[in-house]
Enzyme design. Structure first.
Site, short mmCIF file in Angstrom:
data_model
loop_
_atom_site.label_atom_id
_atom_site.label_comp_id
_atom_site.label_asym_id
_atom_site.label_seq_id
_atom_site.Cartn_x
_atom_site.Cartn_y
_atom_site.Cartn_z
N HIS A 8 0.84 -1.19 0.00
CA HIS A 8 0.00 0.00 0.00
C HIS A 8 0.87 1.24 0.00
O HIS A 8 1.79 1.37 0.82
CB HIS A 8 -0.91 0.01 1.24
CG HIS A 8 -1.88 1.14 1.26
ND1 HIS A 8 -2.84 1.30 0.29
CD2 HIS A 8 -2.05 2.18 2.12
CE1 HIS A 8 -3.57 2.38 0.56
NE2 HIS A 8 -3.09 2.93 1.67
N GLU B 129 -3.79 8.36 -0.57
CA GLU B 129 -3.21 9.70 -0.62
C GLU B 129 -3.56 10.49 0.64
O GLU B 129 -4.46 10.12 1.38
CB GLU B 129 -3.71 10.46 -1.86
CG GLU B 129 -5.19 10.33 -2.18
CD GLU B 129 -6.13 10.89 -1.14
OE1 GLU B 129 -5.80 11.95 -0.56
OE2 GLU B 129 -7.19 10.30 -0.90
N GLY C 283 -10.12 9.16 2.27
CA GLY C 283 -8.82 9.10 1.61
C GLY C 283 -7.94 8.07 2.29
O GLY C 283 -8.41 7.10 2.86
N GLU C 284 -6.64 8.29 2.19
CA GLU C 284 -5.63 7.41 2.79
C GLU C 284 -5.53 6.05 2.10
O GLU C 284 -4.65 5.27 2.40
CB GLU C 284 -5.88 7.20 4.29
CG GLU C 284 -5.98 8.47 5.09
CD GLU C 284 -6.35 8.25 6.55
OE1 GLU C 284 -6.37 7.07 7.00
OE2 GLU C 284 -6.63 9.22 7.26
N GLY C 285 -6.46 5.76 1.20
CA GLY C 285 -6.52 4.44 0.59
C GLY C 285 -7.35 3.46 1.39
O GLY C 285 -7.23 2.24 1.22
#
Length: 352
Positions: free
Chosen positions: A57, A175, A316-318
């Site tokens: 990731h 992101e 976000g952050e994936g």
């Protein structure tokens, strides 16, 4: 699903036949069967192969001049580095999900505005791919310079090459960047020719006044870019450092036997441009989730993508990419391990 268009018909037929031979009614696993097929195609597998998943990731972090200059977010740009430190310490939502899924991760400084505030004892855990201390204000001028865009491609290639050298077969994208729904919305508005009102959302939860300002800023930015602009020009004028490096990581993963797991609104904006630059990369993309941002559905439609999850995520952050990984694992598991039905003998044939 769009991915069928990017692989040889004979491979698709062989793999589909192998899935249909599994000891189950035809099509009874629904979209999981499509996911198994796409995973096998992307990883270069043939019938009888084990789909070996080695995930990584990536969290690309960057700041935005439009957020530094205008109140388009409920938090200031200084929050980006605070969240990077939170990722390092393991206190974010993405850390909880990564730990649960047992997926390693890497933080990439694509261009945060305060890199000196990264925890001193943890700086080695952040990959330095910085293009500067935040982009320029896209409502007034191009967000990236030509040199920064060129450097973003170099970094993207390096990131993709590094993943291949480590044997990564599933690359998940996330992101972090305060204000990055503004460039993502601007990219959508220019690529799709849509009015900004249909592309801009509330991001971290801004009110009506901030949303109106955000929409006006996007309109100013988009009006600077010709309607027939090349995707690279759209990226330079309207993108972000993290968006640019994601775009080029994706394009340089082409034909590398890696499945690309695309998260929500920001990552899909990068995928949209990547597919405009390198159309065949679409075949390697799995779309994890449909986010709560209003423009995301438009992006998915343009990419002819069906997301695996619809949870209303907008963090976000994936997070969506990591949450969807269990479905990818399950699809790979049934392709690799499930017994087959021999229609001639009426027997079930088990894998050794």
């Amino acid at each position: 699903m769009k991915f069928h268009d990017y692989y040889p018909a004979d491979r698709i037929q062989r793999l589909t036949a192998a899935i249909n031979r599994k000891a189950k009614p035809l099509d009874s696993l629904g979209l999981l069967e499509d996911l198994a097929l796409q995973t096998a195609l992307a990883l270069g597998a043939e019938p009888g192969d084990d789909l070996k998943l080695n995930p990584l990731h990536l969290i690309f972090a960057g700041d935005h001049g439009v957020a530094a200059a205008h109140p388009v977010s409920i938090t200031g740009s200084d929050f980006t580095v605070k969240m990077v430190n939170n990722f390092i310490r393991g206190g974010a939502a993405i850390n909880a999900f990564l730990d649960t899924a047992r997926i390693p991760f890497e933080i990439i400084d694509s261009g945060i505005s305060r890199p000196e505030e990264i925890l001193p004892d943890s700086i080695s855990r952040v990959r330095n791919c910085s293009l500067g201390r935040g982009t320029r204000d896209l409502s007034e001028e191009d967000a990236l310079t030509e040199e920064q865009l060129k450097k973003a491609e170099e970094f993207g290639k390096s990131i993709a090459d590094n993943a291949v050298s480590r044997g990564v077969s599933v690359l998940l994208f996330g992101e972090m960047g305060i204000g990055n729904t503004t460039p993502a919305s601007a990219i959508l508005a220019r690529v799709a020719g849509l009015p900004p009102e249909e592309c801009a959302g509330r991001g971290t939860g801004i009110g009506d006044q901030a949303l109106a300002l955000k929409t006006d800023l996007i309109r100013k930015a988009v009006n600077r870019v010709p309607e027939n602009a090349a995707p690279e020009e759209i990226l330079r004028a309207l993108g972000g450092f993290e968006i640019a490096e994601m775009v080029y990581t994706m394009t340089h993963a082409r034909n590398r036997e890696i499945l690309l797991v695309i998260d929500g609104f920001i990552v899909t904006a990068a995928a949209l441009l990547a597919c405009r630059m390198t159309p065949e990369i679409r075949g390697q993309m799995v779309f994890a989730t449909e986010s709560g941002e209003p423009g995301h559905r438009r992006m998915l439609e343009m990419l002819k993508a069906e997301p695996l999850l619809r949870l209303g995520l907008r963090l976000g952050e994936g997070t969506g990419a990591v949450l969807s990984y269990s479905l990818i694992k399950s699809a790979a598991a049934f392709f690799s391990r499930m017994a087959e039905w021999d229609s001639k003998s009426g027997r079930i044939i088990y894998r050794d």
